[in-house]
Enzyme design. Structure first.
Site, PDB file in Angstrom:
ATOM      1  N   CYS A 317       0.850  -1.189   0.000  1.00  0.00           N
ATOM      2  CA  CYS A 317       0.000   0.000   0.000  1.00  0.00           C
ATOM      3  C   CYS A 317       0.881   1.233   0.000  1.00  0.00           C
ATOM      4  O   CYS A 317       1.919   1.232   0.647  1.00  0.00           O
ATOM      5  CB  CYS A 317      -0.834   0.076   1.281  1.00  0.00           C
ATOM      6  SG  CYS A 317      -2.188  -1.054   1.314  1.00  0.00           S
ATOM      7  N   ILE A 318       0.438   2.260  -0.651  1.00  0.00           N
ATOM      8  CA  ILE A 318       1.205   3.507  -0.665  1.00  0.00           C
ATOM      9  C   ILE A 318       0.240   4.664  -0.447  1.00  0.00           C
ATOM     10  O   ILE A 318      -0.880   4.634  -0.947  1.00  0.00           O
ATOM     11  CB  ILE A 318       1.998   3.635  -1.982  1.00  0.00           C
ATOM     12  CG1 ILE A 318       2.905   4.858  -1.976  1.00  0.00           C
ATOM     13  CG2 ILE A 318       1.118   3.659  -3.205  1.00  0.00           C
ATOM     14  CD1 ILE A 318       3.978   4.825  -3.052  1.00  0.00           C
ATOM     15  N   THR A 320       0.100   9.099   0.368  1.00  0.00           N
ATOM     16  CA  THR A 320       0.538  10.416   0.823  1.00  0.00           C
ATOM     17  C   THR A 320      -0.660  10.986   1.574  1.00  0.00           C
ATOM     18  O   THR A 320      -1.784  10.967   1.031  1.00  0.00           O
ATOM     19  CB  THR A 320       0.861  11.350  -0.372  1.00  0.00           C
ATOM     20  OG1 THR A 320       1.863  10.741  -1.173  1.00  0.00           O
ATOM     21  CG2 THR A 320       1.365  12.695   0.103  1.00  0.00           C
ATOM     22  N   ARG A 326      -0.100  16.048  -4.050  1.00  0.00           N
ATOM     23  CA  ARG A 326       0.183  16.900  -5.213  1.00  0.00           C
ATOM     24  C   ARG A 326       1.366  17.831  -4.979  1.00  0.00           C
ATOM     25  O   ARG A 326       1.430  18.914  -5.514  1.00  0.00           O
ATOM     26  CB  ARG A 326      -1.051  17.733  -5.627  1.00  0.00           C
ATOM     27  CG  ARG A 326      -2.246  16.960  -6.111  1.00  0.00           C
ATOM     28  CD  ARG A 326      -2.020  15.905  -7.148  1.00  0.00           C
ATOM     29  NE  ARG A 326      -1.273  16.215  -8.350  1.00  0.00           N
ATOM     30  CZ  ARG A 326      -1.787  16.568  -9.516  1.00  0.00           C
ATOM     31  NH1 ARG A 326      -3.080  16.684  -9.634  1.00  0.00           N
ATOM     32  NH2 ARG A 326      -1.034  16.758 -10.575  1.00  0.00           N
ATOM     33  N   GLU A 351       1.677  -3.757  -5.700  1.00  0.00           N
ATOM     34  CA  GLU A 351       0.598  -4.754  -5.646  1.00  0.00           C
ATOM     35  C   GLU A 351      -0.633  -4.251  -6.400  1.00  0.00           C
ATOM     36  O   GLU A 351      -0.968  -3.073  -6.333  1.00  0.00           O
ATOM     37  CB  GLU A 351       0.241  -5.013  -4.177  1.00  0.00           C
ATOM     38  CG  GLU A 351      -0.720  -6.144  -4.019  1.00  0.00           C
ATOM     39  CD  GLU A 351      -1.103  -6.375  -2.575  1.00  0.00           C
ATOM     40  OE1 GLU A 351      -0.209  -6.575  -1.742  1.00  0.00           O
ATOM     41  OE2 GLU A 351      -2.297  -6.350  -2.290  1.00  0.00           O
TER      42      GLU A 351
HETATM   43  N1  ACO Z   1      -4.969  14.114 -10.410  1.00  0.00           N
HETATM   44  C1  ACO Z   1      -4.219  13.950 -11.525  1.00  0.00           C
HETATM   45  N2  ACO Z   1      -2.953  13.443 -11.486  1.00  0.00           N
HETATM   46  C2  ACO Z   1      -2.485  13.064 -10.275  1.00  0.00           C
HETATM   47  C3  ACO Z   1      -3.218  13.215  -9.075  1.00  0.00           C
HETATM   48  C4  ACO Z   1      -4.519  13.782  -9.190  1.00  0.00           C
HETATM   49  N3  ACO Z   1      -5.291  13.973  -8.102  1.00  0.00           N
HETATM   50  N4  ACO Z   1      -2.480  12.785  -8.049  1.00  0.00           N
HETATM   51  C5  ACO Z   1      -1.322  12.352  -8.569  1.00  0.00           C
HETATM   52  N5  ACO Z   1      -1.324  12.517  -9.918  1.00  0.00           N
HETATM   53  C6  ACO Z   1      -0.255  12.129 -10.866  1.00  0.00           C
HETATM   54  C7  ACO Z   1       0.398  13.287 -11.529  1.00  0.00           C
HETATM   55  O1  ACO Z   1       0.875  12.881 -12.800  1.00  0.00           O
HETATM   56  C8  ACO Z   1       1.569  13.564 -10.625  1.00  0.00           C
HETATM   57  O2  ACO Z   1       2.675  14.102 -11.278  1.00  0.00           O
HETATM   58  P1  ACO Z   1       2.733  15.693 -11.578  1.00  0.00           P
HETATM   59  O3  ACO Z   1       2.347  16.370 -10.305  1.00  0.00           O
HETATM   60  O4  ACO Z   1       4.120  15.919 -11.997  1.00  0.00           O
HETATM   61  O5  ACO Z   1       1.731  15.909 -12.654  1.00  0.00           O
HETATM   62  C9  ACO Z   1       1.961  12.197 -10.162  1.00  0.00           C
HETATM   63  O6  ACO Z   1       0.752  11.473 -10.103  1.00  0.00           O
HETATM   64  C10 ACO Z   1       2.658  12.163  -8.814  1.00  0.00           C
HETATM   65  O7  ACO Z   1       2.096  13.136  -7.979  1.00  0.00           O
HETATM   66  P2  ACO Z   1       2.633  13.341  -6.494  1.00  0.00           P
HETATM   67  O8  ACO Z   1       2.347  14.732  -6.067  1.00  0.00           O
HETATM   68  O9  ACO Z   1       4.041  12.904  -6.445  1.00  0.00           O
HETATM   69  O10 ACO Z   1       1.739  12.278  -5.737  1.00  0.00           O
HETATM   70  P3  ACO Z   1       0.994  12.448  -4.314  1.00  0.00           P
HETATM   71  O11 ACO Z   1       1.921  12.880  -3.257  1.00  0.00           O
HETATM   72  O12 ACO Z   1      -0.225  13.244  -4.497  1.00  0.00           O
HETATM   73  O13 ACO Z   1       0.649  10.919  -4.005  1.00  0.00           O
HETATM   74  C11 ACO Z   1      -0.729   9.014  -4.123  1.00  0.00           C
HETATM   75  C12 ACO Z   1       0.070  10.036  -4.933  1.00  0.00           C
HETATM   76  C13 ACO Z   1       0.181   8.309  -3.151  1.00  0.00           C
HETATM   77  C14 ACO Z   1      -1.314   7.965  -5.069  1.00  0.00           C
HETATM   78  C15 ACO Z   1      -1.857   9.797  -3.399  1.00  0.00           C
HETATM   79  O14 ACO Z   1      -2.738  10.320  -4.354  1.00  0.00           O
HETATM   80  C16 ACO Z   1      -2.625   8.975  -2.407  1.00  0.00           C
HETATM   81  O15 ACO Z   1      -2.170   8.729  -1.304  1.00  0.00           O
HETATM   82  N6  ACO Z   1      -3.860   8.575  -2.775  1.00  0.00           N
HETATM   83  C17 ACO Z   1      -4.737   7.848  -1.872  1.00  0.00           C
HETATM   84  C18 ACO Z   1      -4.242   6.453  -1.616  1.00  0.00           C
HETATM   85  C19 ACO Z   1      -3.997   5.699  -2.894  1.00  0.00           C
HETATM   86  O16 ACO Z   1      -4.831   5.677  -3.797  1.00  0.00           O
HETATM   87  N7  ACO Z   1      -2.843   5.019  -2.966  1.00  0.00           N
HETATM   88  C20 ACO Z   1      -2.450   4.181  -4.070  1.00  0.00           C
HETATM   89  C21 ACO Z   1      -3.107   2.865  -3.960  1.00  0.00           C
HETATM   90  S1  ACO Z   1      -2.398   1.649  -5.001  1.00  0.00           S
HETATM   91  C22 ACO Z   1      -1.295   0.823  -3.990  1.00  0.00           C
HETATM   92  O17 ACO Z   1      -1.362   1.022  -2.819  1.00  0.00           O
HETATM   93  C23 ACO Z   1      -0.261  -0.047  -4.575  1.00  0.00           C
END
Ligand code: ACO
Length: 460
Positions: A317-318, A320, A326, A351
């Site tokens: 799981c991952i 932020t 963002r 995963e």
């Molecule tokens: N809308 C559009 N693009 C997005 C978004 C969004 N809301 N969030 C991330 N991205 C994309 C973009 O391309 C972004 O790159 P950019 O900013 O250069 O355009 C890229 O992802 C990385 O963005 P970060 O700012 O580095 O990512 P963030 O810190 O927001 O974390 C994460 C991403 C971990 C997926 C976060 O959204 C989160 O915690 N979500 C809820 C939990 C989740 O869904 N986790 C993943 C489950 S899958 C698994 O666990 C294996």
């Protein structure tokens, strides 16, 4: 009320007109006003309010569950027919029969060869706000869709977790209704996105206070402040394995820090829809990223990783935390996970299934990383898929998929070659212009942990 069949052959729904607000029920589909438009939505819960009217928890079709919300009847368009899906009794029975026989087959296979035990915690947690199973919402009793308890295949879920380390859950098993209104963590007020099995009494509070260092939870501010005054923890309870001028990473063993890790899982479930937790944190290591100030290390995000993954996953799981999203931290977490895999001399992948945001973030990372490598190394010489895999720790499947998306795979004289395009060059220039936090591999002080067979036997 009039009843109309939706299709002449195999009706799956009935449609009713002239429905009154107090007749609406769970599972019924209606049109709800959302951002100036009428959107089709399913009613997931109905609650009577003090004034005697009902409010409805709705899920908008084709929209992420994050947008589910409570609405009053005046937002529901009852001038349109209401759709009432017919129960699928036969299919449920068949599928539960099938899964029962499948379960008996796999029960003798997985790790440790033990029959799955009910996965409530073996150690009673006594810290304030800790995951004491007595107070927790019991997943067994959650019955969001009005189905009989036996229809939820909990054993199968546990078996899946036991044999694959998967934290993926059956969509029907946990409640579909968000249960906390607001959490306060450090200086941040956060609105949860999804259900998480915090103790039932907390769900009655308007605000839940979460200690940002211990992750303990409190329904009252006074209690929380009293706890904070005494608590001395200022960082996640593990070894700091990485530090640069922006972030630190701590490695935490789920077995050694059960309560903390369970608290982390509870917190992260508020923002992760498709993953679940059974309080069985023992098989996982947690890599927690923090930012520092004079008050301590503030948790920004984390990823969990199986101590031993049969499928070669390097992330389970991952997350932020929403207050930090963002800002590029997700990418740092992903980059860190691949840095660990590089040290292990392994290729890894997250995963599956990924969430919508997980997929966006991974795709963005994979393509940026591969473009960077092609432009800074491959443009000058030949580079094979295996070279990319060795240098990035990504799997060949993820690399091939990314190369296809980048449209750089060409068939030339009987073989596939990677051909750098103008679009790739432009992407590289764009990426270079962005200020990103990057992991400096030199600052990672970590040896892949080694576990004995006994340490990898978990009490299921
Ligand atoms: N809308 C559009 N693009 C997005 C978004 C969004 N809301 N969030 C991330 N991205 C994309 C973009 O391309 C972004 O790159 P950019 O900013 O250069 O355009 C890229 O992802 C990385 O963005 P970060 O700012 O580095 O990512 P963030 O810190 O927001 O974390 C994460 C991403 C971990 C997926 C976060 O959204 C989160 O915690 N979500 C809820 C939990 C989740 O869904 N986790 C993943 C489950 S899958 C698994 O666990 C294996």
């Amino acid at each position: 009320m009039s009843e109309v069949n939706s299709s002449r052959n195999t009706p799956v729904s009935d449609f009713m007109t002239n429905v009154q607000p107090d007749e609406l029920q769970n599972g019924w589909k209606v049109y709800v006003e959302k951002d100036g438009e009428k959107r089709r939505a399913e009613i997931l819960s109905v609650q009577k309010m003090k004034d005697g009217t009902n409010k409805f928890y709705v899920h908008y079709e084709e929209f992420n569950k994050r947008l589910d919300e409570w609405v009053r009847a005046d937002r529901i368009d009852l001038s349109r027919p209401v759709e009432i899906p017919r129960p699928e009794k036969k299919r449920v029975t068949e599928s539960s029969e099938k899964s029962k026989s499948k379960l008996s087959k796999v029960a003798n296979k997985g790790r440790g060869n033990k029959a799955p035990k009910k996965s409530t915690p073996s150690t009673a947690a006594t810290t304030p706000g800790s995951a004491d199973d007595k107070d927790m919402m019991d997943m067994d009793e959650i019955n969001p869709n009005g189905s009989a308890a036996g229809e939820f295949n909990r054993e199968e879920e546990i078996e899946k977790l036991r044999t694959s380390g998967s934290m993926t859950q059956n969509a029907h098993e946990v409640s579909r209704v968000r249960n906390l209104q607001k959490i306060v963590m450090g200086e941040h007020e956060i609105e949860p996105w999804y259900f998480s099995p915090y103790p039932i009494e907390l769900t009655e509070e308007e605000v839940i206070y979460i200690c940002e260092f211990t992750l303990s939870y409190f329904g009252s501010k006074k209690q929380f402040e009293r706890f904070r005054a005494k608590c001395t923890l200022r960082h996640p309870p593990g070894n700091e394995i990485y530090r640069d001028d922006k972030v630190s990473f701590f490695e935490i063993d789920g077995r050694r820090q059960r309560t903390w890790c369970r608290n982390l899982c509870l917190l992260s479930k508020l923002f992760l829809d498709h993953k679940t937790l059974y309080y069985d944190v023992d098989p996982f290591l947690f890599y927690c990223m923090t930012v520092r100030d004079d008050r301590g290390h503030h948790l920004v995000g984390y990823f969990s990783k199986e101590k031993e993954s049969a499928e070669g996953y390097n992330v389970a799981c991952i997350l932020t935390l929403p207050q930090y999203q963002r800002h590029g931290y997700g990418r740092v977490l992903i980059d860190f996970s691949y840095n660990l895999s590089l040290k292990e001399n392994k290729q890894g992948s997250p995963e599956k299934p990924l969430s919508d945001l997980g997929l966006l973030s991974y795709r963005a990372y994979w393509s940026a990383r591969i473009v960077e490598l092609l432009m800074e190394g491959g443009a000058k010489r030949e580079m094979t898929i295996d070279d990319i895999a060795t240098q990035t720790a990504m799997t060949t499947t993820d690399i091939l998929h990314t190369l296809q998306t980048l449209n750089v795979l060409k068939y030339y004289r009987g073989q596939h070659i990677i051909c750098i395009t103008e679009a790739v060059e432009a992407k590289y220039e764009r990426e270079k212009g962005k200020k990103r936090i990057r992991i400096d591999a030199e600052k990672l002080h970590w040896k892949p942990p080694v576990f004995t067979a006994a340490q990898l036997r978990f009490a299921w």
